[in-house]
Design an enzyme around this catalytic site. Structure first.
Site, PDB file in Angstrom:
ATOM      1  N   LEU A  63      -3.181 -11.971  -9.558  1.00  0.00           N
ATOM      2  CA  LEU A  63      -2.929 -13.508  -8.793  1.00  0.00           C
ATOM      3  C   LEU A  63      -3.272 -14.606  -9.490  1.00  0.00           C
ATOM      4  O   LEU A  63      -2.579 -15.412  -9.063  1.00  0.00           O
ATOM      5  CB  LEU A  63      -3.363 -13.310  -7.453  1.00  0.00           C
ATOM      6  CG  LEU A  63      -2.758 -12.225  -6.606  1.00  0.00           C
ATOM      7  CD1 LEU A  63      -3.324 -12.220  -5.102  1.00  0.00           C
ATOM      8  CD2 LEU A  63      -1.293 -12.555  -6.309  1.00  0.00           C
ATOM      9  N   LYS A 158      -6.253 -18.024   4.643  1.00  0.00           N
ATOM     10  CA  LYS A 158      -5.171 -17.260   4.719  1.00  0.00           C
ATOM     11  C   LYS A 158      -4.012 -18.155   5.479  1.00  0.00           C
ATOM     12  O   LYS A 158      -2.716 -18.128   5.361  1.00  0.00           O
ATOM     13  CB  LYS A 158      -5.434 -15.828   5.781  1.00  0.00           C
ATOM     14  CG  LYS A 158      -6.455 -15.031   4.849  1.00  0.00           C
ATOM     15  CD  LYS A 158      -5.529 -14.316   3.807  1.00  0.00           C
ATOM     16  CE  LYS A 158      -4.700 -13.262   4.146  1.00  0.00           C
ATOM     17  NZ  LYS A 158      -4.106 -12.354   3.155  1.00  0.00           N
TER      18      LYS A 158
END
Length: 339
Positions: A63, A158
């Protein structure tokens, strides 16, 4: 044959998604960060008698880098964006968690949009939904306020990553179908020693590190249900543009979890305390340290959480219940010698 990419194939949720996709006849590709991940995944799937393992392929991608993401998605119709940035040690600086989460999320979506992927289903979490709501019924319409006192750096990362994802999806030059799955505390049976962070509560209880049980309840979900909701969110046409809370029915208190372990798994309950923590201890501690602030938020937040949308839109029904989900997690901790 439907073709799907699962990011983070060695993870707790990623492995379950791969298992279920292969059993459903998908052509599955998964990203790994290290070559050793390939052997581990194949070994786990073989041990669990998974069908169609020959339909699984691998590609190295991380990522934190653009390398290989477009190649990973070139021939894929569906992408499950499950992987999260990996952190080592305690995160003290918000930016160290938030920037990688945002960058990684947008890296996936941009590559998917560029390569013509049809739909992306992203693993978000309940921290993006219900951590600011103190009463009523929590649904997918709710969003956590990023300034909520006691919100952990992880939950905040998140939340902001999911917000960034929706902002990207709504841009005029983006032609992607998109949905998110927002799980509560993920437990249930593990396929190997890799478990979710939610298992830490059980570890602390079983290891005696939790010397008093706080007066808080949890919403929990079996990892198999989380994977199932991801796949249904991919396959259901009307799931496009939707968020789905993944949770078993109802809630379970920490006190009941302790009693459940003592009753059903007495062989590992020796260090599970009977003592309760008065509310005032967390309330007072919240003035002085972040850990207590996070605990107070978990105690005070609304636990009346709706899973109605997943049931109605996706025609999903829970595989498990709260007690079974907790006990199967305890069994995994025992099996893989994690306590």
């Amino acid at each position: 044959m439907k073709k799907a990419l699962v990011t983070g194939g060695t993870g707790f949720v990623g492995l379950q998604i791969i298992l279920q996709l292969l059993n459903r006849g998908y052509d599955v590709k998964t990203t790994i960060r290290k070559d050793s991940g390939k052997d581990r995944i194949i070994e786990i799937l073989t041990e669990n008698n998974v069908k169609n393992i020959d339909n699984l392929s691998f590609i190295k991608a991380d990522l934190s880098s653009d390398d290989n993401w477009e190649e990973a998605m070139n021939d894929r119709e569906f992408v499950f964006s499950v992987a999260s940035p990996v952190f080592f040690g305690k995160i003290k600086n918000e930016e160290d968690a938030i920037k990688p989460a945002l960058d990684g999320t947008l890296r996936i979506l941009k590559a998917a949009n560029k390569t013509g992927v049809k739909r992306v289903v992203m693993t978000s979490n309940f921290g993006a939904v219900g951590f600011s709501k103190m009463s009523g019924l929590t649904t997918e319409k709710d969003w956590t306020d990023e300034n909520t006192k006691g919100l952990s750096i992880y939950e905040k990362s998140k939340l902001l990553a999911e917000k960034a994802a929706w902002n990207y999806i709504h841009q005029s030059n983006v032609n992607l179908e998109f949905a998110t799955v927002n799980p509560v505390a993920i437990m249930g049976p593990a396929l190997d020693h890799h478990v979710s962070g939610s298992f830490d509560l059980l570890k602390n209880l079983l290891n005696g590190q939790m010397n008093r049980i706080p007066n808080l309840s949890l919403n929990v979900v079996d990892v198999r249900d989380v994977a199932r909701i991801h796949i249904l969110a991919m396959e259901t046409p009307t799931a496009d543009g939707q968020r789905f809370i993944a949770s078993e029915d109802g809630q379970i208190s920490m006190k009941k979890i302790a009693q459940l372990i003592k009753t059903k798994r007495p062989e590992v309950s020796e260090r599970v305390t009977n003592k309760s923590m008065p509310d005032w201890i967390l309330d007072l501690g919240s003035f002085f340290n972040q850990e207590a602030r996070e605990g107070k938020l978990l105690k005070d937040m609304n636990r009346n959480v709706s899973n109605k949308k997943a049931k109605e839109v996706l025609e999903w029904e829970p595989l498990s219940n709260n007690e079974e989900t907790v006990l199967s997690a305890v069994d995994s901790l025992i099996k893989y010698q994690l306590i």
